[in-house]
Enzyme design. Structure first.
Site, short mmCIF file in Angstrom:
data_model
loop_
_atom_site.label_atom_id
_atom_site.label_comp_id
_atom_site.label_asym_id
_atom_site.label_seq_id
_atom_site.Cartn_x
_atom_site.Cartn_y
_atom_site.Cartn_z
N SER A 261 0.85 -1.20 0.00
CA SER A 261 0.00 0.00 0.00
C SER A 261 0.88 1.24 0.00
O SER A 261 1.63 1.50 0.95
CB SER A 261 -0.90 0.00 1.24
OG SER A 261 -1.49 1.29 1.35
N HIS B 90 -1.17 -1.14 -4.33
CA HIS B 90 -2.44 -0.76 -3.71
C HIS B 90 -2.44 0.75 -3.47
O HIS B 90 -1.51 1.30 -2.88
CB HIS B 90 -2.61 -1.52 -2.40
CG HIS B 90 -3.92 -1.31 -1.72
ND1 HIS B 90 -5.06 -2.03 -2.03
CD2 HIS B 90 -4.28 -0.46 -0.72
CE1 HIS B 90 -6.05 -1.63 -1.25
NE2 HIS B 90 -5.62 -0.68 -0.45
N ASP C 116 -4.64 3.99 -2.01
CA ASP C 116 -5.75 4.35 -1.13
C ASP C 116 -6.25 5.76 -1.40
O ASP C 116 -5.54 6.73 -1.18
CB ASP C 116 -5.28 4.24 0.33
CG ASP C 116 -5.09 2.80 0.75
OD1 ASP C 116 -6.07 2.04 0.69
OD2 ASP C 116 -3.95 2.43 1.10
N MET D 141 -8.92 8.60 -0.43
CA MET D 141 -9.80 9.00 0.67
C MET D 141 -10.27 10.43 0.47
O MET D 141 -9.49 11.28 0.02
CB MET D 141 -9.04 8.92 2.00
CG MET D 141 -8.37 7.58 2.24
SD MET D 141 -7.63 7.50 3.88
CE MET D 141 -6.70 5.95 3.75
N HIS E 113 -8.32 1.54 -4.21
CA HIS E 113 -9.28 1.36 -3.12
C HIS E 113 -9.94 2.70 -2.82
O HIS E 113 -9.31 3.59 -2.24
CB HIS E 113 -8.50 0.82 -1.91
CG HIS E 113 -9.30 0.59 -0.67
ND1 HIS E 113 -8.70 0.34 0.55
CD2 HIS E 113 -10.63 0.58 -0.43
CE1 HIS E 113 -9.63 0.18 1.48
NE2 HIS E 113 -10.81 0.33 0.91
N MET F 252 -12.12 4.98 -0.83
CA MET F 252 -12.80 5.22 0.45
C MET F 252 -13.43 6.60 0.36
O MET F 252 -12.96 7.56 0.97
CB MET F 252 -11.78 5.12 1.60
CG MET F 252 -11.36 3.68 1.87
SD MET F 252 -9.80 3.58 2.78
CE MET F 252 -8.67 3.64 1.40
N MET G 24 -11.57 -5.33 5.13
CA MET G 24 -10.79 -4.42 5.98
C MET G 24 -10.57 -5.06 7.34
O MET G 24 -11.52 -5.42 8.03
CB MET G 24 -11.52 -3.09 6.16
CG MET G 24 -11.63 -2.23 4.92
SD MET G 24 -10.05 -1.89 4.10
CE MET G 24 -9.10 -1.13 5.42
N ASP H 100 -6.78 -6.15 4.08
CA ASP H 100 -6.14 -4.83 4.14
C ASP H 100 -6.23 -4.27 5.55
O ASP H 100 -7.32 -4.04 6.06
CB ASP H 100 -6.89 -3.91 3.14
CG ASP H 100 -6.27 -2.53 3.02
OD1 ASP H 100 -5.19 -2.29 3.57
OD2 ASP H 100 -6.91 -1.69 2.33
C1 DX5 Z 1 -6.39 1.94 5.40
C2 DX5 Z 1 -5.94 1.56 4.02
C3 DX5 Z 1 -4.83 0.59 4.00
C4 DX5 Z 1 -3.58 1.01 4.69
C5 DX5 Z 1 -2.99 -0.23 5.29
O1 DX5 Z 1 -7.56 2.67 5.31
O2 DX5 Z 1 -7.02 1.01 3.28
O3 DX5 Z 1 -4.54 0.16 2.66
O4 DX5 Z 1 -2.64 1.63 3.85
O5 DX5 Z 1 -1.89 0.13 6.05
P1 DX5 Z 1 -1.18 -0.87 7.06
O6 DX5 Z 1 -0.69 -2.03 6.26
O7 DX5 Z 1 -0.10 -0.03 7.64
O8 DX5 Z 1 -2.23 -1.27 8.06
ZN ZN Z 2 -6.52 0.14 1.28
#
Ligand code: DX5
Ligand code: ZN
Length: 219
Positions: free
Chosen positions: A12, A37, A39, A41, A70, A72, A146, A179
């Protein structure tokens, strides 16, 4: 049903050094990453704000492995085309997203992802039950479980999510990703439960050797 697929490791980028993004992408690819990956947001669906389609497009230009994006965000249905055009190979939306509240809008969003040429994923927060995904299993290429509350990297793995993965693997033969708080030990537990894609941010990017970290997730 145990997964017979080889495990895929998806670092990620949230935990990478964004000031050296292209370099981080290259290093993690050379270290054996299968997917990247990403993220996204919006500060509404989760409290944090991260990156948009312009950055996904920039990552696409410097990468050669699939981008696993991903979302969010509250209104993923409004951004499908932008993120697929930016180069997402997998585009994952949340079943809890306010914009996807009716089954028909959610199904049509998944269909739109596929129509634009990407693979469609659906994710669920830790407190959402596996049952919430049941109506959509036939429209999905990927499920993203998650194992922390979405929003931030570096949180502790929630062991209760192991059972959720086990349950979903009984129903779903596609890619089953996990994740949040994934390291060699929790990754192993999730693989034993049926997951075949391990997303890991902190564990890979804060390690002294990306290669060793990725290798340990496959063992
Ligand atoms: C959290 C993200 C994850 C995050 C995971 O909302 O969706 O992808 O980057 O990070 P670690 O592996 O540090 O928990
Ligand atoms: Zn993620």
């Amino acid at each position: 049903m145990m997964s017979s697929r080889p495990v895929l490791v998806a670092p990620s980028l949230l935990a990478c050094d964004f000031g050296r993004l292209a370099d981080e992408v290259q290093q993690v690819q050379e270290a054996g990453a299968d997917w990247l990956h990403v993220d996204v947001m919006d500060g509404h669906f989760v409290p944090n704000l991260t990156i948009g389609a312009v950055v996904v497009e920039a990552i696409r230009r410097v990468s050669r492995i699939p981008l696993d994006v991903h979302l969010m965000i509250n209104h993923p249905e409004q951004y499908v085309k932008a993120f697929v055009d930016a180069g997402s190979h997998y585009l994952t939306v949340h079943v809890e997203a306010p914009g996807l509240r009716t089954e028909s809008v959610l199904v049509s969003t998944l269909e739109t992802i596929r129509k634009h040429g990407a693979r469609a994923g659906l994710s669920l927060r830790p407190r959402t039950s596996a049952d919430a995904l049941k109506p959509f299993l036939g429209s999905l290429d990927l499920i993203l479980v998650m194992s922390v509350e979405p929003g931030f990297g570096g949180q502790a793995f929630m062991p209760e999510m192991i059972l959720k993965v086990r349950q979903l693997r009984e129903w779903f033969a596609g890619d089953l990703a996990v994740d949040g708080g994934i390291n060699a030990q929790t990754g192993r537990q999730m693989r034993d439960a049926g997951a075949n894609v391990l997303v890991a941010g902190t564990y890979v990017f804060h390690s002294t050797s990306y290669h060793e970290a990725i290798r340990s997730l496959r063992k």
